[in-house]
Design an enzyme around this catalytic site. Structure first.
Site, PDB file in Angstrom:
ATOM      1  N   ASP A 137       0.827  -1.197   0.000  1.00 29.09           N
ATOM      2  CA  ASP A 137       0.000   0.000   0.000  1.00 29.09           C
ATOM      3  C   ASP A 137       0.869   1.258   0.000  1.00 29.09           C
ATOM      4  O   ASP A 137       2.026   1.236   0.407  1.00 29.09           O
ATOM      5  CB  ASP A 137      -0.911  -0.007   1.232  1.00 29.09           C
ATOM      6  N   GLU A 141       3.354   5.083  -3.663  1.00 33.37           N
ATOM      7  CA  GLU A 141       3.633   6.192  -4.590  1.00 33.37           C
ATOM      8  C   GLU A 141       5.014   6.835  -4.399  1.00 33.37           C
ATOM      9  O   GLU A 141       5.576   7.253  -5.438  1.00 33.37           O
ATOM     10  CB  GLU A 141       2.534   7.267  -4.462  1.00 33.37           C
ATOM     11  N   ASP A 193      -7.903   4.376  -3.849  1.00 34.46           N
ATOM     12  CA  ASP A 193      -9.053   4.631  -2.990  1.00 34.46           C
ATOM     13  C   ASP A 193     -10.118   5.440  -3.729  1.00 34.46           C
ATOM     14  O   ASP A 193     -10.407   6.606  -3.409  1.00 34.46           O
ATOM     15  CB  ASP A 193      -8.604   5.360  -1.723  1.00 34.46           C
TER      16      ASP A 193
END
Length: 958
Positions: free
Chosen positions: A558, A561, A634
């Site tokens: 997760d 980035e 998300d």
């Protein structure tokens, strides 16, 4: 003009003359052309390097020599390729058996031709730019490369996964950076059968090289009273006793938190309660020129935009902590003032919005393909040519790495939610699927399975998860798998943080600026530097020590980035992760997810033979080689967000990375759905919002069943189908039907996974990939092919019971449920009842369906229902192996080829090739022919011609 051709073997004799002239010289794998630089920052050298017969690397620099940087994306080529060199008075050309690249001696511009001499694509005259940039003592260039638009009807796809619901990028603009829900991959593929891999890791822009401008920089602004210089902002609080704020706004730019305070949004009124408020920006805009103005809207909460009295952006919603961007265009006339109005309900204590714009660009310039990179050592790109779009993607994976075979269980159903808080919740949820007979392969343990103050410890909270290994063993005993959430984030109090920090492998600014997260009182943390090879090894070692002994099967990477803090400007995001082990983050900003995936893939490959599986929120060119799937982040629980996932997933697939997933149902939930679920739990009453919630999930599950990965996830309400609707509800019935169908299709899907590995195939396919010649497919981003056979048309409108579907030329089509034939080359409105997604089969298809199963490997497919769809010749190859290990890399697998001769109505089952331990040597095929005269819809129990098969070839007349 005299031309002479030089073979590589005879090059030496002629090289001295060219070198004496100083125009070009032979370099490794190709040639370097010397250009007389007009200015200090003009190009001096252009290099062509042959990678294979269809791939040429182009490098350009204003320096005296090329950079020695090693590509993070491209795998070094193994073999040299034969080529020839041809010289004229004005150009030098390098040719392979398939491709020619020609360089101008005067400008250095490069043109690419196919073997027949047809110009494929060309760099624009004067389209190469270099501007010096220095960051943290490292020098480089901000660069731009423009290509001419030779084909106005060309379709361009790829660039990763973005959320503005754009599909064909011809003439479009896209900023390439990584962020939650935004995955940037600097690669495109064209309907003219070429691709370009832009080898840059910095912030890039495709199309317009400039950032979007504030409204006041492009228009004259007038407030609602007609006073020039600003729009009117009216902030109406939820509580009547609180004051309304009215102020002039010279820009609508409320997109970022103040950097160090990280609690206020820049430019918004600070002493105002945004929760439940209503905000309006209104007035007039007056352009100084006529044309198409391209806007980008940044929004959280509920937002609509009206220009010249027209609703140009119907209401959109995003959760306050994770805003979204949406692009739209409006034609305006110079000197004509038009009203503008933005209606905004922030829907959160913190609020973000923005509206920026591009001025009109000449159509010829807009249609050119432009690449811009913020910081590079030089211009570097790879030109890839192919026979078709699949062949171009084959070239891309030749450069960046093949996609390994995923384990078979990866293709089953995945259940997740934010989040299972205890081991009892994990076990009871999985057991409920088994009790109800709903197929499932995997369950996911999300973040905060550790103690609240121990993010990065990789330790389960012993109060909530007293026996992690016992929990995982129990799932394994129910024939399931478990994926665990592992972040590159560490609280400063953890031993793991300290282990990284003492080696200088933690980013320092997040700690210095005291960035605290949203958990409890807010904890101080940072991310590790994945650009360091030794840091990557340590990251894996910590995982190996803590999670591998528990028995985890897969890894959820997760926030890769990396996302240290939401809603900050790009410069601060770069500041938070610099310097990297390779240099300034400005230069390496976009590649973190690739580096992080390297850590896990190569780490696990070093300890066992279980196939690696990673799910990551970010992605980059080359990530497929690390057995990585990317999900779309998300996203919101809205119909427009569901629709946007179709084009997002298709462009991600066209970016060469085949494994993609999304949160079925959307992750961030509107308050009205949360309230509806609570009301239902309390009273059992289906409110209008609950009715919509169920339909939204039904339609999304129907779509998700035909994605490369079939996975539900999101915030409360719970996402298990038995928590969405009761058994007698059409939502429940539909979701269970498509989950069963997904498992019925497992022989087809697993064979496509093999084709993805061996042949560089793409499973989720834009229509334009299979029907490139049919120009009607070039802008169709809301339907697609799932493999070679299935046309999928998701329903993304509430209450819809029909939708339009385009059936391409070059094939006829069959309704999956009835077998009714439909002629290609037409658009039809087709039925889409609540419980069914429109689904069609291409003529010439051969589809193997396996037995009913509760998990992907429950039983061998000793009886396969083989559906043959007449109307044209067809082929398919059934692939099988051991499902979970890497023995296929040693040749241990089996393939059974099928071919259909439509003229003779004969199916040939070919001789089985290969073998593997435990292989099913004898089986039966129940062959069902579907044709115009004999329409047959799919069903598990349909009777056909049953054929026994022992591995030897046989023909079956149908």
């Amino acid at each position: 003009m005299k031309s002479r051709t030089i073979t590589a073997s005879l090059l030496t004799a002629m090289l001295l003359a060219s070198c004496a002239a100083g125009r070009y010289e032979k370099s490794e794998r190709g040639i370097t052309v010397n250009i007389a630089a007009e200015t200090e920052n003009s190009v001096r050298k252009v290099r062509l390097q042959v990678i294979d017969d269809k791939i040429i690397r182009v490098s350009a620099t204003p320096d005296k020599k090329f950079s020695s940087d090693t590509s993070l994306v491209v795998i070094p080529p193994r073999a040299n390729v034969e080529y020839t060199i041809a010289e004229t008075d004005s150009t030098v050309s390098l040719s392979t058996s398939q491709l020619t690249a020609t360089v101008s001696f005067s400008t250095g511009d490069v043109k690419f031709y196919n073997k027949d001499g047809r110009l494929i694509v060309a760099e624009a005259d004067g389209g190469r730019e270099f501007s010096p940039i220095e960051v943290e003592g490292t020098k480089g260039y901000t660069v731009r490369q423009v290509f001419e638009s030779l084909d106005k009807e060309e379709g361009i796809y790829g660039l990763g996964q973005h959320q503005s619901d754009e599909f064909n990028y011809k003439g479009k603009n896209e900023e390439l950076f990584q962020y939650n829900t935004k995955v940037s991959v600097p690669f495109i593929v064209s309907t003219d059968n070429y691709g370009i891999l832009w080898d840059s890791y910095s912030l890039c822009r495709f199309g317009n090289p400039e950032p979007y401008k504030q409204l006041g920089q492009v228009f004259k602004l007038y407030d609602k009273d007609g006073k020039e210089g600003a729009l009117t902002g009216t902030y109406v609080p939820a509580k009547a006793e609180e004051p309304t704020i009215v102020q002039r706004e010279d820009s609508i730019y409320f997109e970022h938190l103040i950097r160090k305070e990280l609690k206020h949004v820049v430019n918004l009124p600070q002493d105002f309660n945004y929760q439940g408020s209503h905000v309006t920006y209104e007035g007039e805009i007056e352009p100084s020129e006529s044309g198409e103005f391209k806007f980008i809207l940044y929004y959280s909460g509920y937002m609509s935009v009206f220009i010249d009295g027209k609703e140009v952006v119907p209401e959109r919603w995003r959760t306050a902590w994770n805003p979204n961007s949406y692009k739209f265009s409006v034609n305006l006339e110079a000197g004509k003032r038009v009203p503008v109005k933005i209606q905004w309900e922030p829907n959160g204590a913190v609020a973000y919005c923005g509206l920026r714009v591009y001025s009109p660009v000449d159509d010829k310039e807009q249609m050119q393909m432009s690449w811009w990179g913020e910081m590079q050592s030089q211009i570097d790109y790879y030109f890839i040519y192919g026979e078709d779009m699949d062949d171009v993607i084959h070239g891309y994976r030749t450069l960046t790495g093949k996609a390994p075979m995923m384990a078979k269980w990866v293709m089953g159903y995945w259940q997740s939610r934010e989040k299972y808080n205890t081991s009892d919740e994990v076990l009871s949820t999985f057991a409920e699927f088994r009790r109800r007979g709903i197929p499932i392969d995997n369950i996911v343990i999300d973040w905060l399975h550790w103690k609240q103050d121990s993010w990065g410890s990789h330790e389960f909270d012993p109060e909530r998860f007293p026996d992690p290994k016992g929990m995982v063993d129990s799932i394994h005993n129910m024939n399931g798998r478990v994926m665990i959430s592992v972040w590159p984030k560490f609280y400063v109090t953890t031993e793991h943080y300290k282990e990284f920090d003492k080696n200088g492998w933690m980013y320092q600014l997040p700690v210095k600026d005291s960035i605290r997260d949203w958990v409890g009182p807010g904890y101080l943390s940072s991310f590790y530097d994945a650009y360091s090879p030794d840091a990557r090894k340590l990251f894996w070692k910590q995982i190996e020590d803590h999670y591998v002994p528990v028995g985890m099967d897969a890894w959820w990477m997760d926030a890769s980035e990396p996302n240290i803090r939401d809603c900050t400007d790009l410069q601060y995001r770069k500041d938070l992760i610099t310097p990297t082990a390779l240099g300034p983050s400005t230069k390496y900003f976009n590649a973190y997810g690739l580096m992080n995936a390297d850590a896990i893939y190569n780490g696990q490959r070093g300890i066992n033979d279980n196939r690696v599986f990673l799910l990551t929120r970010s992605g980059f060119a080359g990530q497929q080689r690390y057995s990585t799937a990317t999900w779309s982040g998300d996203i919101a629980t809205r119909w427009e967000d569901m629709k946007a996932q179709i084009s997002a997933g298709l462009n991600f697939a066209a970016s060469g990375i085949p494994w993609w997933s999304m949160d079925i149902g959307g992750f961030c939930v509107e308050d009205r759905f949360v309230a509806a679920a609570a009301e239902f739990d309390k009273t059992g009453r289906e409110t209008p919002d609950m009715k919509e919630w169920r339909e939204l999930n039904t339609r999304w599950y129907q779509f998700g069943a035909f994605a490369p990965m079939f996975r539900a996830h999101g915030q409360w309400p719970y996402r298990e189908i038995f928590n969405i609707a009761p058994e007698n509800h059409p939502a429940y019935k539909s979701v269970v039907y498509y989950t069963n169908l997904r498992y019925d299709l497992m022989p087809y899907i697993y064979s496509l996974a093999a084709k993805t590995h061996f042949d560089d195939y793409t499973i989720m396919r834009p229509m334009v990939m299979d029907f490139t010649a049919d120009k009607a497919t070039r802008n169709i981003g809301d339907q697609y092919m799932f493999g070679p056979s299935l046309l999928v048309a998701p329903v993304y409108t509430y209450g819809a019971t029909s939708r339009e579907v385009y059936f391409p030329e070059g094939a006829d089509w069959y309704d999956f449920y009835t077998g009714k034939e439909i002629n290609g080359g037409q658009t039809l409105k087709v039925a889409a009842p609540y419980e069914r997604i429109p689904l069609f089969v291409r003529s010439g298809s051969i589809i193997p369906f396996g037995p009913a199963m509760q998990w992907s490997a429950e039983k061998p497919a000793d009886m396969i229902n083989l559906y043959v769809y007449a109307g044209e010749d067809g082929k398919f190859v059934l692939y099988e192996d051991e499902n979970t290990n890497y023995n296929y890399e040693k040749g241990q697998y089996a393939m059974i080829p099928f071919s259909w001769n439509d003229e003779t109505s004969t199916l040939t089952i070919g001789k089985r090739a290969g073998q593997y331990p435990g292989m099913l040597r004898n089986r039966k095929f129940n062959i069902i022919k579907v044709s115009e005269k004999t329409p047959v819809g799919y069903g598990r129990d349909k009777k056909g011609v049953v054929v026994a098969y022992n591995g030897e070839a046989k023909n079956v007349k149908l």
